[in-house]
Design an enzyme around this catalytic site. Structure first.
Site, PDB file in Angstrom:
ATOM      1  N   ASP A 272     -28.253  57.520  60.041  1.00 14.96           N
ATOM      2  CA  ASP A 272     -27.861  58.804  59.485  1.00 14.96           C
ATOM      3  C   ASP A 272     -27.302  59.629  60.647  1.00 14.96           C
ATOM      4  O   ASP A 272     -27.324  59.205  61.804  1.00 14.96           O
ATOM      5  CB  ASP A 272     -29.065  59.476  58.796  1.00 14.96           C
ATOM      6  CG  ASP A 272     -28.621  60.540  57.798  1.00 14.96           C
ATOM      7  OD1 ASP A 272     -29.378  60.825  56.864  1.00 14.96           O
ATOM      8  OD2 ASP A 272     -27.491  61.056  57.942  1.00 14.96           O
ATOM      9  N   TRP A 273     -26.841  60.823  60.328  1.00  9.85           N
ATOM     10  CA  TRP A 273     -26.165  61.654  61.337  1.00  9.85           C
ATOM     11  C   TRP A 273     -27.051  61.872  62.566  1.00  9.85           C
ATOM     12  O   TRP A 273     -28.059  62.565  62.490  1.00  9.85           O
ATOM     13  CB  TRP A 273     -25.806  63.007  60.707  1.00  9.85           C
ATOM     14  CG  TRP A 273     -24.997  63.908  61.560  1.00  9.85           C
ATOM     15  CD1 TRP A 273     -25.410  64.557  62.684  1.00  9.85           C
ATOM     16  CD2 TRP A 273     -23.634  64.284  61.369  1.00  9.85           C
ATOM     17  NE1 TRP A 273     -24.378  65.294  63.205  1.00  9.85           N
ATOM     18  CE2 TRP A 273     -23.285  65.163  62.408  1.00  9.85           C
ATOM     19  CE3 TRP A 273     -22.652  63.974  60.410  1.00  9.85           C
ATOM     20  CZ2 TRP A 273     -22.016  65.724  62.522  1.00  9.85           C
ATOM     21  CZ3 TRP A 273     -21.385  64.540  60.523  1.00  9.85           C
ATOM     22  CH2 TRP A 273     -21.071  65.389  61.576  1.00  9.85           C
TER      23      TRP A 273
END
Ligand code: GLC
Length: 735
Positions: A272-273
């Site tokens: 994820d980010w």
């Protein structure tokens, strides 16, 4: 992709058997390309960055240092960047352009939690195809969707992006979405996320830790991911949370052993980010270099926005802290997706004609039907609904004509100028007086409530549109008090005081605590932000052109203090009996007894406001003649259940019939009910339909005390009903 690859593997095996050694042509191309790549170029494929213009990263693309970008959604810019990568770099590997296309691209569909309420996978697949057609027309070829996180806590804002509390419904919705994306005319790579257990975040507060046992992971949180992985989802995203102390992005057991080993997942895994970099913050990595090592070694293939891979993996390989074989495996997976999407054959997008794909009548029709089917009729006292055509209605509330809020959270590319709100749609069917009364959901200004009272006097009914602003759900938007904000409840009470029939239409990003609002209205239609076509959908529902058919995809609590609350709970040793004494009924100086001695709340009882799977319609459904073909079955048998569904109401309507099962005794305790099948069945007023469910005994398997995935023989019960709390149990046994 999986089925395609299986076919090729079988072909290769057959050819090998007859003496030919034909390798899967794509794998051959990947081998050839890999053999030419420098280590730096390989690591470049593992690097994903967020950009909003081509120029800023064209040089990196020419150096082969970008495998994927996110948030570039201008076809001209996409082609510019692609040209740098394909025509001006040494090996010409196209860039994978990605975006959060969560519930539609330009034509915004209902929130995923609303899509789940339809219990209509076939329709959801159509919606995903609409999203894919519009997104790929713009040049986006990878979406970070579907979100498969099981959610049991209405405080958690991200439940809006998922499919609710039930593993089976979650699985069916995830499969439909993956198919819709990846089998579109121009495929859009799916990304099943967030792996794993993100929705069990402690306190319902986003990004918090989770404590999920391996058995719970395997029985509750894994199933939807495994089904979509087996279906060929091209990518998977690791989750922000640390489960049992280990951040998913660095969890080798989870990614390497389970996903890639046990499940033989052949897509690629993206963080994820910056979830790789956040392992430093978690206290799991000493620095970004260590985080890059932990993530890559765990089996993560692509790094979203930590820059750890592109900065440190070359050194890590040189220092023998990572093997080049691991890098090759990651790059092979990424190239496989790029080949499968056809990016090597055609990396460019049509800069001129692409808008033709947007807002087509077909796309809008799918969005409207999804909104219609997502609507849950929670209350309809004295059949106030449907409203008679031509009625004089007073329309009020902050969401009657709010094109932006109606789109809901994570509708990044939605254009609210295309939203059709309820107000104009209702004006086409009814004689409408409109008094906004509140400008927005948090508005506390009640100065116009007097006008509402006065206008109600000359109306046949009052329709009040309330709920949440889009910003009040979604990522990082959690609430300790998920109820109607501002003066919305007061507005409903004001309408109620008029004595006229009051219909409340809710548009929210989650189930809200709405018990008191429910008392102040005659009917309540509940929607999860319905998207672009929510207005026409609501108008057709209110005038009876279509009957509501949605069912709650999550339990609606009486009080937020009950969360987490869900239907498929364990029985405990002291289950609630429903006869417990509430605080309000206890005498003063009450005796020092453990009042009730059962599992409940003195000030809220036990049960929810509405159970999972609940929803009324304009019909009235009765289930009868529920029977099984055989009530003692072997492991290889199929449970065959038949039943009669009768609509004793005055309107044609559609019911979502549900099949629940309970394993009465096991080597571990089982939930009191588990959804195993559902079906939407339309029945004319006064008519009956003979229906059936088939359930292979093998689908009763679970991970048992020995952590074996087995069906344990013994006594079971089943229910066929219209929700998770009704119906009569029918025994059967597995021998
Ligand atoms: C976000 C979300 C994830 C999303 C990604 C890219 O923080 O957690 O679901 O796909 O970043 O925007």
């Amino acid at each position: 992709m999986k089925s395609y690859r299986i076919a090729l593997v079988l072909l290769a095996a057959a050819l090998t058997a007859v003496g030919c050694t034909q390798k899967d042509p794509t794998e051959k191309k990947i081998d050839e390309l890999l053999s030419k790549m420098t280590l730096r170029e390989k690591i470049g494929q593992m690097n994903q960055i967020s950009v909003n213009d081509a120029e800023s990263c064209a040089e990196s693309a020419r150096k082969g240092e970008i495998g994927s970008v996110l948030n570039l959604v201008d076809p001209v810019q996409i082609n510019k960047l692609q040209k740098a990568a394909v025509e001006e770099s040494r090996l010409g590997i196209p860039i994978l352009v990605s975006r959060d296309v969560i519930h539609g691209f330009k034509t915004v569909l209902p929130l995923p939690i609303g899509q789940a309420a339809t219990f209509d996978p076939a329709l959801i697949e159509k919606g995903a195809r609409v999203a894919a057609d519009e997104a790929t027309a713009c040049g986006v070829r990878w979406t970070f969707s579907p979100m498969l996180d099981i959610a049991r806590d209405i405080r958690w804002g991200r439940l809006a992006e998922g499919y609710g509390e039930d593993p089976y419904l979650d699985t069916q919705m995830g499969l439909a979405t993956v198919r819709g994306y990846q089998e579109a005319t121009t495929p859009l790579a799916a990304c099943i996320k967030h792996f794993v257990g993100y929705g069990a975040t402690e306190g319902g507060r986003d990004y918090n830790s989770t404590t999920i046992t391996e058995r719970q992971l395997r029985n509750i949180y894994f199933p939807a991911f495994k089904a979509s992985a087996d279906e060929g989802a091209m990518t998977l995203m690791t989750s922000f949370n640390a489960n049992d102390g280990i951040p998913s992005t660095g969890n080798k057991w989870l990614v390497d052993d389970v996903l890639k080993g046990e499940w033989n997942f052949d897509g690629f895994v993206v963080t994820d980010w910056n979830s790789a970099g956040e392992m430093v913050t978690h206290g799991y990595a000493t620095d970004l270099k260590d985080a890059a090592r932990l993530a890559a070694d765990a089996g993560v293939d692509m790094d979203m926005m930590s820059y750890g891979f592109i900065t440190y993996i070359e050194n890590l390989v040189a220092e023998k802290k990572l093997s080049e074989a691991r890098i090759d495996d990651a790059v092979r997976r990424i190239l496989r997706v790029k080949f499968s999407l056809g990016l090597f054959d055609n990396p460019y997008v049509d800069e001129h004609g692409w808008e033709k794909a947007l807002y087509t009548s077909e796309n809008l029709a799918v969005a409207q039907q999804t909104a219609e089917e997502s609507a849950i009729l929670l209350k309809n006292e004295d059949d106030v609904l449907p409203l008679k055509a031509g009625s004089r209605i007073l329309v009020t509330g902050p969401l009657a004509d709010s094109p932006y809020e109606q789109l809901g959270t994570w509708a990044f590319d939605g254009d609210s100028t295309h939203t059709v709100t309820p107000l104009p749609a209702l004006r086409e069917k009814f004689s409408v007086t409109y008094i906004p009364s509140l400008e927005y959901c948090r508005d506390e200004n009640t100065s116009s409530f007097g006008r509402v009272r006065a206008a109600a006097a000359s109306a046949d009914a009052v329709v009040v549109f309330v709920g949440e602003e889009a910003i009040m759900s979604g990522e990082a938007h959690c609430l300790v008090d998920p109820s109607l904000k501002g003066a919305q409840s007061e507005l409903i009470a004001t309408a109620h005081a008029s004595g006229k029939p009051v219909v409340v239409v809710v548009m929210a990003g989650r189930p809200l605590i709405i018990g008191k609002d429910l008392e102040n209205c005659d009917a309540m239609l509940y929607m999860f932000h319905p998207g672009t076509m929510g207005g026409p959908a609501i108008a057709r529902l209110l005038d009876g052109e279509v009957s509501p058919s949605g069912k709650t995809p999550m339990t609606f609590p009486e009080a937020v203090g009950q969360t987490p609350i869900y239907y498929n709970h364990e029985n405990t040793g002291r289950p609630n009996t429903g006869t417990e004494t509430l605080l309000s009924d206890l005498p003063r100086a009450a005796g020092q007894t453990s009042n009730g001695c059962t599992s409940y709340y003195l000030d809220a009882g036990y049960g929810p406001l509405f159970p999972f799977g609940y929803g009324l319609s304009y019909g009235k459904f009765e289930y009868s003649n529920v029977s099984v073909e055989k009530n003692s079955l072997g492991m290889a048998d199929t449970l065959k259940v038949s039943y009669t569904l009768t609509n004793v109401g005055k309107h044609d309507a559609t019911e979502v019939a549900q099949l629940y099962v309970r394993d009465m005794v096991g080597s571990v305790v089982h939930p009191v009910r588990e959804l195993k099948r559902f079906e939407r069945i339309s029945v004319g007023a006064g008519e009956s339909v003979e229906c059936s469910f088939s359930l292979p005994v093998s689908e009763l398997a679970f991970w048992n005390a020995d952590m074996d995935y087995v069906v344990e023989p013994g006594e079971f019960q089943l229910w066929v009903s219209g929700d998770s709390a009704s119906g009569t149990p029918l025994p059967f046994s597995i021998r």
